[in-house]
Design an enzyme around this catalytic site. Structure first.
Site, PDB file in Angstrom:
ATOM      1  N   LYS A   1      -8.254  -6.765  11.526  1.00 18.58           N
ATOM      2  CA  LYS A   1      -8.916  -6.363  10.971  1.00 18.58           C
ATOM      3  C   LYS A   1     -10.390  -6.697  11.637  1.00 18.58           C
ATOM      4  O   LYS A   1     -11.343  -5.336  11.930  1.00 18.58           O
ATOM      5  CB  LYS A   1      -9.771  -7.315   9.655  1.00 18.58           C
ATOM      6  CG  LYS A   1      -8.121  -6.358   8.728  1.00 18.58           C
ATOM      7  CD  LYS A   1      -8.749  -7.113   7.119  1.00 18.58           C
ATOM      8  CE  LYS A   1      -7.709  -6.987   5.884  1.00 18.58           C
ATOM      9  NZ  LYS A   1      -7.952  -7.117   4.963  1.00 18.58           N
TER      10      LYS A   1
ATOM     11  N   SER B   1       0.874  -1.406   0.615  1.00 19.56           N
ATOM     12  CA  SER B   1      -0.232  -0.479   0.130  1.00 19.56           C
ATOM     13  C   SER B   1       1.104   1.495   0.018  1.00 19.56           C
ATOM     14  O   SER B   1       0.763   1.902  -0.693  1.00 19.56           O
ATOM     15  CB  SER B   1      -0.712   0.103   1.102  1.00 19.56           C
ATOM     16  OG  SER B   1      -2.138  -1.091   0.909  1.00 19.56           O
TER      17      SER B   1
ATOM     18  N   GLU C   1     -22.215   0.179   7.954  1.00 21.55           N
ATOM     19  CA  GLU C   1     -23.117  -0.795   8.076  1.00 21.55           C
ATOM     20  C   GLU C   1     -22.399  -2.859   7.157  1.00 21.55           C
ATOM     21  O   GLU C   1     -22.403  -3.466   7.979  1.00 21.55           O
ATOM     22  CB  GLU C   1     -24.313  -0.349   6.807  1.00 21.55           C
ATOM     23  CG  GLU C   1     -25.882  -1.718   7.522  1.00 21.55           C
ATOM     24  CD  GLU C   1     -26.696  -1.254   6.096  1.00 21.55           C
ATOM     25  OE1 GLU C   1     -27.340   0.249   5.603  1.00 21.55           O
ATOM     26  OE2 GLU C   1     -27.325  -2.194   6.438  1.00 21.55           O
TER      27      GLU C   1
ATOM     28  N   THR D   1      -4.674  -3.475   7.456  1.00 21.34           N
ATOM     29  CA  THR D   1      -4.145  -5.544   7.814  1.00 21.34           C
ATOM     30  C   THR D   1      -4.042  -6.132   8.640  1.00 21.34           C
ATOM     31  O   THR D   1      -4.662  -6.239   9.877  1.00 21.34           O
ATOM     32  CB  THR D   1      -3.611  -5.385   6.558  1.00 21.34           C
ATOM     33  OG1 THR D   1      -3.269  -6.789   5.982  1.00 21.34           O
ATOM     34  CG2 THR D   1      -1.843  -4.924   7.059  1.00 21.34           C
TER      35      THR D   1
ATOM     36  N   GLY E   1      -4.793 -10.845  -8.984  1.00 20.90           N
ATOM     37  CA  GLY E   1      -5.300 -10.240  -7.585  1.00 20.90           C
ATOM     38  C   GLY E   1      -4.819  -8.888  -7.664  1.00 20.90           C
ATOM     39  O   GLY E   1      -5.074  -8.338  -7.229  1.00 20.90           O
TER      40      GLY E   1
ATOM     41  N   ASN F   1     -11.254  -2.869   6.802  1.00 20.54           N
ATOM     42  CA  ASN F   1      -9.575  -2.217   6.576  1.00 20.54           C
ATOM     43  C   ASN F   1      -9.240  -0.822   6.226  1.00 20.54           C
ATOM     44  O   ASN F   1      -8.296  -0.767   5.156  1.00 20.54           O
ATOM     45  CB  ASN F   1      -9.785  -2.799   5.012  1.00 20.54           C
ATOM     46  CG  ASN F   1      -9.744  -2.820   3.782  1.00 20.54           C
ATOM     47  OD1 ASN F   1     -10.717  -2.146   4.172  1.00 20.54           O
ATOM     48  ND2 ASN F   1      -9.616  -3.222   2.835  1.00 20.54           N
TER      49      ASN F   1
END
Ligand SMILES: NC(=O)c1ccc[n+]([C@@H]2O[C@H](COP(=O)([O-])OP(=O)(O)OC[C@H]3O[C@@H](n4cnc5c(N)ncnc54)[C@H](OP(=O)(O)O)[C@@H]3O)[C@@H](O)[C@H]2O)c1
Length: 283
Positions: free
Chosen positions: A70, A21, A82, A66, A248, A91
């Site tokens: 979480k 990230s 929600e 992470t 991914g 996350n």
């Protein structure tokens, strides 16, 4: 350049050094000329209780969360979105006007990635795995007018817990369990297959795919949420059989883009995240 005005965002985890990230978000900040920085924070599980107040004290604008925090972070948040509440995992945390609000962008990240290739309406979907990623994707998918959802998993008990949770918390009822060794029996009634298990992930990338692939054909869309390697054995065999395949990286990028929007109110480009991610994966 980091200045006295630079706004801080980041990710917390344990471990955290290998997170993709920071390069993705920082590349977007650079390209958009935004005075923000994104940092990886190594937070031990026993310190999670102090995290929210410490972040407010330091005026941190947003955090990704992470493994393994979480779920354990949830009791310390002021508000929770929600869908994240139903999933039972967060996350992304936005800090705004002294309020820490939790979101889960993993599911929407996966859905956007699939929608780049096909529609979801009336589709029959098979998810392999029943862990955190499967939960996030399942709870988000059922809002997309799909026809059916089947969960195949090593432990029947974990799959049934997820199925029962969905039935209890939503109005979606066309959800079933299938033994992981027998999924090929239902592939002719399946449109989209999503692997959410770590089977095939580096350094175990040479192992057999999580399901038999003989009955996968050109009518299937197959997504593997593993991003290292870029092409898992499952995707390789599915592609050889003519299926449309999705790796991914797009889920990772799309969940990050959603978090970026929550943190800053601005949209980053897919390309700015992708360039940074692929650069890291090549290393
Ligand atoms: N691309 C992305 O953005 C993204 C986002 C999140 C996660 N991921 C990836 O998704 C994977 C799963 O993450 P997660 O957080 O969902 O993990 P998790 O909560 O630990 O769940 C793992 C799931 O995989 C199954 N599993 C694990 N090892 C297995 C094995 N050897 N054989 C058969 N089944 C096995 C588990 O089955 P049991 O229930 O039987 O234990 C469980 O259903 C990881 O590879 C992670 O890197 C990618």
């Amino acid at each position: 350049m980091i200045t006295g005005k630079t706004k801080i965002t980041g990710v917390i985890g344990h471990p955290i050094e290998h997170s993709m990230s920071p390069p993705m978000h920082n590349n977007a900040y650079k390209q958009l000329n935004m005075d923000y920085v994104y940092v990886a924070f190594h937070v031990q599980p026993e310190n999670i209780e102090k995290l929210i107040n410490s972040s407010k004290t330091l005026d941190i604008k947003g955090l990704n969360v992470t493994i393994p925090h979480k779920t354990t972070i949830i009791p310390y948040l002021d508000e929770i979105d929600e869908t994240a509440e139903k999933i039972g995992a967060v996350n992304t945390i936005q800090f705004k006007n002294g309020i820490a609000k939790g979101y889960n962008t993993d599911g929407i990240g996966a859905i956007k990635s699939i929608q780049e290739h096909t529609t979801l309406q009336d589709k029959n979907i098979l998810i392999i795995g029943a862990g955190g990623a499967s939960k996030a994707i399942s709870f988000t998918l059922i809002n997309e007018n799909i026809n059916s959802l089947t969960i195949a998993n090593r432990s029947q008990n974990n799959a049934e817990n997820l199925i029962n949770n969905i039935k209890k918390q939503t109005e979606f009822t066309n959800i079933n369990y299938q033994q992981i060794n027998n999924v090929d029996e239902i592939l002719n009634q399946t449109d989209i297959i999503i692997n959410t298990t770590p089977i095939g992930m580096y350094p175990n990338h040479q192992v057999k795919p999580p399901i038999k692939t003989d009955n996968i054909n050109n009518k299937h869309v197959v997504m593997d949420i593993i991003y290292n390697p870029l092409e898992t054995q499952l995707l390789k065999q599915a592609k050889e059989n003519g299926a449309t395949t999705i790796n991914g990286t797009s889920m990772l990028i799309n969940q990050g883009l959603e978090s970026f929007k929550i943190f800053t109110g601005k949209e980053a480009t897919y390309e700015s995240f992708e360039e940074a991610l692929l650069g890291q994966l090549k290393k």
